[in-house]
Motif scaffolding. Structure first.
Motif, PDB file in Angstrom:
ATOM      1  N   TRP A  47       0.543  -1.265  -0.338  1.00 38.44           N
ATOM      2  CA  TRP A  47       0.037  -0.097   0.111  1.00 38.44           C
ATOM      3  C   TRP A  47       1.048   1.228   0.118  1.00 38.44           C
ATOM      4  CZ3 TRP A  47       1.609   2.781   3.584  1.00 38.44           C
ATOM      5  CH2 TRP A  47       2.106   1.877   5.218  1.00 38.44           C
ATOM      6  N   PHE A  48       2.178   1.543   0.228  1.00 36.91           N
ATOM      7  CA  PHE A  48       3.063   2.343   0.359  1.00 36.91           C
ATOM      8  C   PHE A  48       3.384   3.020  -0.625  1.00 36.91           C
ATOM      9  CE2 PHE A  48       6.318  -0.192  -1.802  1.00 36.91           C
ATOM     10  CZ  PHE A  48       7.174   1.219  -2.624  1.00 36.91           C
ATOM     11  N   ILE A  49       2.680   2.491  -2.199  1.00 36.31           N
ATOM     12  CA  ILE A  49       2.372   3.471  -3.428  1.00 36.31           C
ATOM     13  C   ILE A  49       2.085   4.910  -3.441  1.00 36.31           C
ATOM     14  CG2 ILE A  49       1.044   2.108  -4.638  1.00 36.31           C
ATOM     15  CD1 ILE A  49       4.215   2.552  -5.722  1.00 36.31           C
ATOM     16  N   TYR A  50       0.414   4.378  -2.806  1.00 39.07           N
ATOM     17  CA  TYR A  50       0.095   5.910  -2.180  1.00 39.07           C
ATOM     18  C   TYR A  50       0.497   6.727  -1.289  1.00 39.07           C
ATOM     19  CZ  TYR A  50      -2.912   1.907  -3.837  1.00 39.07           C
ATOM     20  OH  TYR A  50      -3.527   0.283  -4.057  1.00 39.07           O
ATOM     21  N   PRO A  51       0.504   6.610  -0.500  1.00 37.55           N
ATOM     22  CA  PRO A  51       1.375   8.108  -0.238  1.00 37.55           C
ATOM     23  C   PRO A  51       2.444   8.680  -0.324  1.00 37.55           C
ATOM     24  CG  PRO A  51       1.192   5.996   1.384  1.00 37.55           C
ATOM     25  CD  PRO A  51       0.188   5.279   0.701  1.00 37.55           C
ATOM     26  N   ALA A  52       3.222   7.794  -1.403  1.00 43.31           N
ATOM     27  CA  ALA A  52       4.574   7.555  -1.935  1.00 43.31           C
ATOM     28  C   ALA A  52       3.900   8.925  -3.056  1.00 43.31           C
ATOM     29  CB  ALA A  52       5.381   6.275  -2.447  1.00 43.31           C
ATOM     30  N   PHE A  53       2.823   8.095  -3.756  1.00 39.81           N
ATOM     31  CA  PHE A  53       1.934   9.207  -4.646  1.00 39.81           C
ATOM     32  C   PHE A  53       2.424  10.592  -4.267  1.00 39.81           C
ATOM     33  CE2 PHE A  53       2.245   6.039  -8.382  1.00 39.81           C
ATOM     34  CZ  PHE A  53       2.656   7.577  -9.318  1.00 39.81           C
ATOM     35  N   ALA A  54       0.953  10.821  -2.898  1.00 31.32           N
ATOM     36  CA  ALA A  54       0.508  12.115  -2.652  1.00 31.32           C
ATOM     37  C   ALA A  54       2.157  12.806  -2.222  1.00 31.32           C
ATOM     38  CB  ALA A  54      -0.356  11.936  -0.837  1.00 31.32           C
ATOM     39  N   VAL A  55       3.354  12.580  -1.491  1.00 27.28           N
ATOM     40  CA  VAL A  55       3.942  12.642  -1.333  1.00 27.28           C
ATOM     41  C   VAL A  55       4.774  13.797  -2.291  1.00 27.28           C
ATOM     42  CG1 VAL A  55       6.744  12.836   0.228  1.00 27.28           C
ATOM     43  CG2 VAL A  55       4.218  11.879   0.780  1.00 27.28           C
ATOM     44  N   ALA A  56       4.664  12.552  -3.205  1.00 21.35           N
ATOM     45  CA  ALA A  56       5.946  13.058  -4.415  1.00 21.35           C
ATOM     46  C   ALA A  56       5.557  14.580  -5.428  1.00 21.35           C
ATOM     47  CB  ALA A  56       5.290  11.961  -5.803  1.00 21.35           C
ATOM     48  N   TRP A  57       4.084  14.934  -4.519  1.00 21.18           N
ATOM     49  CA  TRP A  57       3.875  16.069  -5.211  1.00 21.18           C
ATOM     50  C   TRP A  57       4.492  17.620  -4.256  1.00 21.18           C
ATOM     51  CZ3 TRP A  57       0.776  18.040  -9.102  1.00 21.18           C
ATOM     52  CH2 TRP A  57       0.088  16.775  -9.635  1.00 21.18           C
ATOM     53  N   TRP A  58       5.748  16.720  -3.652  1.00 23.59           N
ATOM     54  CA  TRP A  58       6.375  17.544  -2.407  1.00 23.59           C
ATOM     55  C   TRP A  58       7.376  18.457  -4.103  1.00 23.59           C
ATOM     56  CZ3 TRP A  58       9.572  16.913   2.388  1.00 23.59           C
ATOM     57  CH2 TRP A  58       9.997  18.156   2.713  1.00 23.59           C
ATOM     58  N   PRO A  59       7.847  17.680  -4.304  1.00 23.52           N
ATOM     59  CA  PRO A  59       9.510  18.188  -4.799  1.00 23.52           C
ATOM     60  C   PRO A  59       9.131  18.592  -6.128  1.00 23.52           C
ATOM     61  CG  PRO A  59       9.472  15.117  -4.777  1.00 23.52           C
ATOM     62  CD  PRO A  59       8.673  15.723  -3.785  1.00 23.52           C
ATOM     63  N   LEU A  60       8.022  17.676  -6.975  1.00 20.34           N
ATOM     64  CA  LEU A  60       7.117  18.435  -8.102  1.00 20.34           C
ATOM     65  C   LEU A  60       7.103  19.281  -8.279  1.00 20.34           C
ATOM     66  CD1 LEU A  60       7.180  15.744 -10.505  1.00 20.34           C
ATOM     67  CD2 LEU A  60       4.357  15.952 -10.727  1.00 20.34           C
ATOM     68  N   SER A  61       6.630  19.746  -7.013  1.00 22.35           N
ATOM     69  CA  SER A  61       5.743  21.123  -7.137  1.00 22.35           C
ATOM     70  C   SER A  61       7.156  22.107  -6.842  1.00 22.35           C
ATOM     71  CB  SER A  61       5.020  22.056  -5.830  1.00 22.35           C
ATOM     72  OG  SER A  61       5.404  21.627  -4.457  1.00 22.35           O
ATOM     73  N   MET A  62       8.209  21.770  -6.201  1.00 21.25           N
ATOM     74  CA  MET A  62       9.262  22.754  -6.099  1.00 21.25           C
ATOM     75  C   MET A  62       9.952  22.643  -7.657  1.00 21.25           C
ATOM     76  SD  MET A  62       9.272  23.807  -3.640  1.00 21.25           S
ATOM     77  CE  MET A  62       8.288  23.983  -2.456  1.00 21.25           C
ATOM     78  N   PHE A  63      10.083  21.466  -7.975  1.00 20.57           N
ATOM     79  CA  PHE A  63      10.600  21.416  -9.229  1.00 20.57           C
ATOM     80  C   PHE A  63       9.750  22.185 -10.569  1.00 20.57           C
ATOM     81  CE2 PHE A  63      11.542  19.247 -13.728  1.00 20.57           C
ATOM     82  CZ  PHE A  63      13.022  19.542 -13.996  1.00 20.57           C
ATOM     83  N   TYR A  64       8.790  22.762 -10.596  1.00 15.70           N
ATOM     84  CA  TYR A  64       8.348  23.554 -11.568  1.00 15.70           C
ATOM     85  C   TYR A  64       8.423  25.149 -11.523  1.00 15.70           C
ATOM     86  CZ  TYR A  64       4.508  26.159 -12.399  1.00 15.70           C
ATOM     87  OH  TYR A  64       3.581  27.526 -13.057  1.00 15.70           O
ATOM     88  N   HIS A  65       9.069  25.189  -9.713  1.00  9.40           N
ATOM     89  CA  HIS A  65       9.200  26.396  -9.167  1.00  9.40           C
ATOM     90  C   HIS A  65      10.389  26.803  -9.565  1.00  9.40           C
ATOM     91  CE1 HIS A  65       8.780  29.955  -6.306  1.00  9.40           C
ATOM     92  NE2 HIS A  65       9.966  28.692  -6.040  1.00  9.40           N
ATOM     93  N   LEU A  66      11.697  25.961  -9.300  1.00 11.41           N
ATOM     94  CA  LEU A  66      13.045  25.715 -10.046  1.00 11.41           C
ATOM     95  C   LEU A  66      13.253  26.645 -11.734  1.00 11.41           C
ATOM     96  CD1 LEU A  66      16.477  26.068  -9.573  1.00 11.41           C
ATOM     97  CD2 LEU A  66      16.394  23.968 -10.104  1.00 11.41           C
ATOM     98  N   HIS A  67      12.155  25.733 -12.602  1.00 12.64           N
ATOM     99  CA  HIS A  67      12.116  26.064 -13.549  1.00 12.64           C
ATOM    100  C   HIS A  67      11.490  26.836 -14.294  1.00 12.64           C
ATOM    101  CE1 HIS A  67      12.341  23.632 -17.614  1.00 12.64           C
ATOM    102  NE2 HIS A  67      11.212  24.556 -17.835  1.00 12.64           N
ATOM    103  N   ARG A  68      10.469  27.382 -13.455  1.00 13.22           N
ATOM    104  CA  ARG A  68       9.966  28.617 -13.398  1.00 13.22           C
ATOM    105  C   ARG A  68      10.904  30.515 -13.153  1.00 13.22           C
ATOM    106  NH1 ARG A  68       3.967  30.961 -12.159  1.00 13.22           N
ATOM    107  NH2 ARG A  68       5.379  32.811 -11.682  1.00 13.22           N
ATOM    108  N   LYS A  69      11.477  29.699 -12.129  1.00 12.90           N
ATOM    109  CA  LYS A  69      12.581  30.742 -11.821  1.00 12.90           C
ATOM    110  C   LYS A  69      13.728  30.796 -12.961  1.00 12.90           C
ATOM    111  CE  LYS A  69      11.097  32.910  -8.133  1.00 12.90           C
ATOM    112  NZ  LYS A  69       9.527  32.694  -8.444  1.00 12.90           N
ATOM    113  N   LYS A  70      13.833  30.083 -13.266  1.00 14.22           N
ATOM    114  CA  LYS A  70      15.333  29.804 -14.481  1.00 14.22           C
ATOM    115  C   LYS A  70      14.358  30.876 -15.940  1.00 14.22           C
ATOM    116  CE  LYS A  70      18.019  26.284 -14.127  1.00 14.22           C
ATOM    117  NZ  LYS A  70      18.034  24.711 -13.647  1.00 14.22           N
ATOM    118  N   LEU A  71      13.612  30.033 -16.231  1.00  7.27           N
ATOM    119  CA  LEU A  71      12.664  30.740 -17.544  1.00  7.27           C
ATOM    120  C   LEU A  71      12.033  32.925 -17.612  1.00  7.27           C
ATOM    121  CD1 LEU A  71      10.204  28.102 -18.576  1.00  7.27           C
ATOM    122  CD2 LEU A  71      12.474  29.401 -19.412  1.00  7.27           C
ATOM    123  N   GLU A  72      11.898  32.982 -15.994  1.00  8.48           N
ATOM    124  CA  GLU A  72      11.675  34.406 -15.899  1.00  8.48           C
ATOM    125  C   GLU A  72      13.481  34.750 -15.377  1.00  8.48           C
ATOM    126  OE1 GLU A  72      10.348  34.615 -11.589  1.00  8.48           O
ATOM    127  OE2 GLU A  72       8.388  33.818 -12.450  1.00  8.48           O
ATOM    128  N   GLY A  73      14.399  33.829 -15.230  1.00  9.01           N
ATOM    129  CA  GLY A  73      15.450  34.691 -15.382  1.00  9.01           C
ATOM    130  C   GLY A  73      16.325  35.144 -16.502  1.00  9.01           C
TER     131      GLY A  73
END
Lengths: 139, 125
Positions: free
Chosen positions: A111-137
């Motif tokens: 069952w660990f795959i379910y909470p793992a997916f939920a937690v994966a949103w965290w680095p995913l959103s941070m990755f998006y944030h970094l990518h966006r900052k790079k584009l802005e720069g």
């Protein structure tokens, strides 16, 4: 004279406060004060003299471009990188904990795959944030 | 360096005597004045407008940008002079490197002038 100092201080507000900008600001205020004094000596009123000096000062942007000021965009993308790193380590640890609990207590149900997916949103959103900052720069 | 002056040129405009062409030689002009004697910002700007009979007046923002640029390239260095009017004044002096650079600029300017003259002087009225 207070008005002149206030005006220059205001112009410098757009620049980050470093030792270098402070020195240049002091230097400029001193020189401009001397210019105002000269103009008054030539027969101008103090108000006219200060107005003239302010008008003739030019664009502070020129000075900014010659200074090696820390690029704020660059700094933001550094911070975003740090956020991403932290989120990767953090989510890695949390998922590892879930994996451990899963296989230690309920080895027959995966069952660990379910909470793992939920937690994966965290680095995913941070990755998006970094990518966006790079584009802005880049703009 | 080229990109910086290009950017600056874009922002220019206004009276023709403060034109791009002159702007490209500001570094040389400031170095030339500092070669005669150490000086500070306002004194230099006075000297420039005096020598040109008021035809060219350097804006303070431009002048201090030039100082920053030259100091960064180690062509000039600054020091604090004696106290006057209740404060220390920042003076600039040309470095050995600055002098070498100035001679190179003067030589280049002579050449550019000759070349431009070849074309500009043969126009029939």
């Amino acid at each position: 004279m207070k008005r002149l100092t206030a005006h220059i201080n205001k112009l410098f507000e757009t620049l980050p406060e470093t030792e270098q900008t402070k020195i240049v600001r002091e230097e400029i205020i001193r020189d401009l004060e001397e210019k105002v004094a000269d103009l008054i000596e030539e027969g101008k009123s103090e108000e006219d003299a200060i107005n003239k000096v302010i008008v003739e000062f030019g664009d502070i942007e020129e000075i900014r471009q010659e200074m090696d000021l820390p690029d704020s965009n660059h700094r933001k993308s550094e911070l975003a990188r740090l956020n991403l790193g932290f989120s990767l380590w953090g989510s890695g640890l949390i998922i590892a904990l879930f994996v451990f609990i899963n296989f230690y207590y309920t080895p027959h149900v995966v069952w660990f795959i379910y909470p793992a997916f939920a937690v994966a949103w965290w680095p995913l959103s941070m990755f998006y944030h970094l990518h966006r900052k790079k584009l802005e720069g880049r703009e | 360096m080229i990109t910086t002056s290009d950017r600056v040129i874009e922002e220019m405009g206004g009276s023709p005597i403060r034109s791009d062409i002159l702007r490209g030689h500001l570094d040389s002009i400031i170095l030339r004045l500092l070669k005669d004697e150490d000086s500070y910002g306002y004194a230099l700007s006075k000297k420039i407008s005096h020598r040109t009979g008021g035809r060219f007046e350097i804006k303070e923002a431009t002048l201090y940008a030039v100082f920053q640029r030259l100091e960064k390239k180690q062509l000039i260095e600054s020091y604090y002079g004696a106290r006057s009017h209740g404060g220390k004044r920042k003076y600039y002096r040309i470095t050995t490197l600055g002098k070498a650079y100035l001679y190179e600029m003067v030589r280049e300017w002579q050449e550019v002038k000759e070349i431009v003259d070849l074309f500009m002087e043969e126009i029939d009225e």
